[in-house]
Every structure is written in structure tokens, then in C-alpha cells.
Design a protein around this motif. Sequence first.
Motif, PDB file in Angstrom:
ATOM      1  N   ILE A 178     -25.031  -3.497  36.663  1.00  0.00           N
ATOM      2  CA  ILE A 178     -25.336  -4.917  36.641  1.00  0.00           C
ATOM      3  C   ILE A 178     -26.638  -5.162  37.393  1.00  0.00           C
ATOM      4  O   ILE A 178     -26.929  -4.482  38.391  1.00  0.00           O
TER       5      ILE A 178
ATOM      6  N   GLY B 104     -24.494  -8.525  31.921  1.00  0.00           N
ATOM      7  CA  GLY B 104     -25.083  -7.479  32.731  1.00  0.00           C
ATOM      8  C   GLY B 104     -25.951  -7.977  33.863  1.00  0.00           C
ATOM      9  O   GLY B 104     -26.645  -7.187  34.501  1.00  0.00           O
TER      10      GLY B 104
ATOM     11  N   LEU C 229     -31.247  -2.206  32.030  1.00  0.00           N
ATOM     12  CA  LEU C 229     -29.997  -1.455  31.974  1.00  0.00           C
ATOM     13  C   LEU C 229     -30.026  -0.300  30.980  1.00  0.00           C
ATOM     14  O   LEU C 229     -29.422   0.750  31.220  1.00  0.00           O
TER      15      LEU C 229
END
Length: 374
Positions: free
Chosen positions: A3, A29, A317
Motif C-alpha cells: 500500500i 492500494g 505498486l
Amino acid sequence: MDIVRIGIVGLGNMGTGHAKYLIEGQVSGAVLAAVSDISPDRLKLAKEQWGDAVRTFDTPEAMFSSGAVDGVLLCTPHYDHPKQAIEAFSHGLHVLVEKPAGVYTRQVREMNEAAAASGKVYGIMYNQRTNPLYMKLRELISSGELGEIRRMNWIITNWYRSQAYYNSGGWRATWAGEGGGVLINQDPHQLDLWQWATGLMPTRIRAFCSFGKHRNIEVENDVTAYAEYENGATGVFVTSTHECPGTNRFEISGDRGKIVIEDEKMTFWRLRQKESEFNESNTIPFAQPEAWKCEIPVASGGAQHLEITRDWTKAILHGTPLLAPGEDGIKGLTISNAMLLSTWTDTWVDLPIDEDLFYEKLQEQIALSANSSR
């Protein structure tokens, strides 16, 4: 990383808007982990609204060095973007900067270099790149559907701003406070889309900027610019903040016809045969190639700021390519700097511009500014 902990610098209108959708969990996220603002009142309100889940800092530097965030969204005045981004990169943070990237290309180039050296994900809030109209335009041009571009005309005069708007803040429409007018404040999206959708940057520009036209302000609020391109194409960009009602019409002519975007619709007058091929073989005076008027279907959607933040988070991410890389911020800014420099020097300006000369001319304006403390 599972995250992304995001910190927002600046809780004005834009910063507060970004905070809202992050708090609501609309970015998968990502979480809003911290905010920074120079106003104690804004920080107090943030604490009251969001509690201990969001840490508050009275300086960006304190937040950058806190270890509380993985990336920052910069929503501060234009001049501050490069300095704060460079500082954030030095602390190993990812950066998403509001438009414009900065006021002058020299400082933005330094920001781009710092981003490259950091290896962090660097985006810019060019939310109009999520607009299906301009995504479709980019697709049609890059696929060759329009053929080689010959002429572009963008009239964007629906930025109406009254004197009351300019009077609402002492920093507004001043060289020291904002670093410019309609080109730096209202038009960064159009200047970005102009080159992003077409894939073309001008080689030189001749512009005529009017400063304080029909308004008691220092900066440009009426601009007509003529651009030339390496392939022989030309472009005209007209913008203002004093016309009402205004117009927003983008017209691009190519070897295979003409595309017009106006009133949230796209129309393509598509030639059945390339104009260049028709002209080469035609023997009939006053004949024209057959043209079909096509209303181009454009998908709905385009989540604007939210979509850019989602895209930036996904890149952090998962390493996916950015829709709006931060490095692109210098392109539209180069065009606007060239327009101002052309006016100040009363001549053509070649691109890339003389960055030192632009900075020198800008400092001359700042020295005379009503808000000249910078």
C-alpha cells in the motif's frame, strides 16, 4: 510494498479535493497518511476531520523526513513545485505534482533531473489526458488515420475571470505570486494536450500577449500565438480570460481530412483519398477529394484527478507506465515560456528556448510586481 502511504503538501482547494477521495478509499492500494500546510487553521481542521489516522506537519520538510509517507502529492503555489519535488526525491519519496510543473523551464529541468537520479515514480496531474475525447484524438493521429498533420487551431477563450476573481487574493495574477496569467494558470492542460495528442512540438513560435487587457492585473490574459513545426505544419493558439461567452474549439487538419473537437463532441471530415494523392492525379479544375462527415463515437468516463492518482499509485505498486509522466511537464511549459519570451523580445523564439534569457526577463517582471517579495 502493498500500500502507498500518500502525503499531501498544501490543503487549499486542490489539496483538499485530493484528500477527500483518498479518505473515501477511492484509490485502491493507497491511503492518505499525512498532510502538510503552513496554515495552523487548516491543520487543525484536518485533525478534527480525520483524527489520528492522518498525521499533520507544519512544513513539507518535516513530513518528507518523518518516515510516515512513501509518496507525496504537491498542491502548493507554482513556484514551489520544483524545490519541494527535489527535496522529496532526496528523501526517497515518489512524487505527483499538480500542474503546472513550475513557472520556468530551467527549474523544471532541474526537477526532472532529480527525478531521474532518484529512480522514483514521478507524475504530473495532467488530468485532461484521461478525457476520452483527447485520448481518441491521440489514437486517431498516432494510428495515421488523419494522415500527416498540416494545420492546428485551438481557440480556448472560455476561461472567463472577472475582476472580482483577481481581487480575491493578493498573489493572484502577479508575476511574483503566480509567475504568469492565463498561460500558467488556466491553459497548462491545453498546452499539454496540444503536443501530447498530436505528437508534435513546435520548432519556433511568434506570440502576442496582452497584459491586463480589460482587467487591472499584471500578467497576460489575452494571447495569440503562431507556431511552426519541422514537417511544415503550422498552429495557432488563441486564449483569453475576458471574453464571454467564450469558445473552446480545437481543429486539426491533415492529409486525410479534418478533426474538430467542440462542445464535447468530435467530428471527423475524412477524405476518401489522401489530399496529396488526389492533387497529384487530379486533372479537373475546382475538383475536390470526396469527404465524409463522421461523428466519432467517444466512450464515456475519464475520472480526471482521481484517475491520475490511481495511475500513479499503480505505477508505484506494479511498475506500470504512467499516463502522465512528470517529465512531460516541461513540454507545455516550454510552449508557454516561448510565447511570453516572444512577446517580451518582440521576435520569433526558437525551441528549445534560451532558458537563461527567459529567467532574466521573468526577474524583470517580478521586480516590478505588486507582490515583489519573492
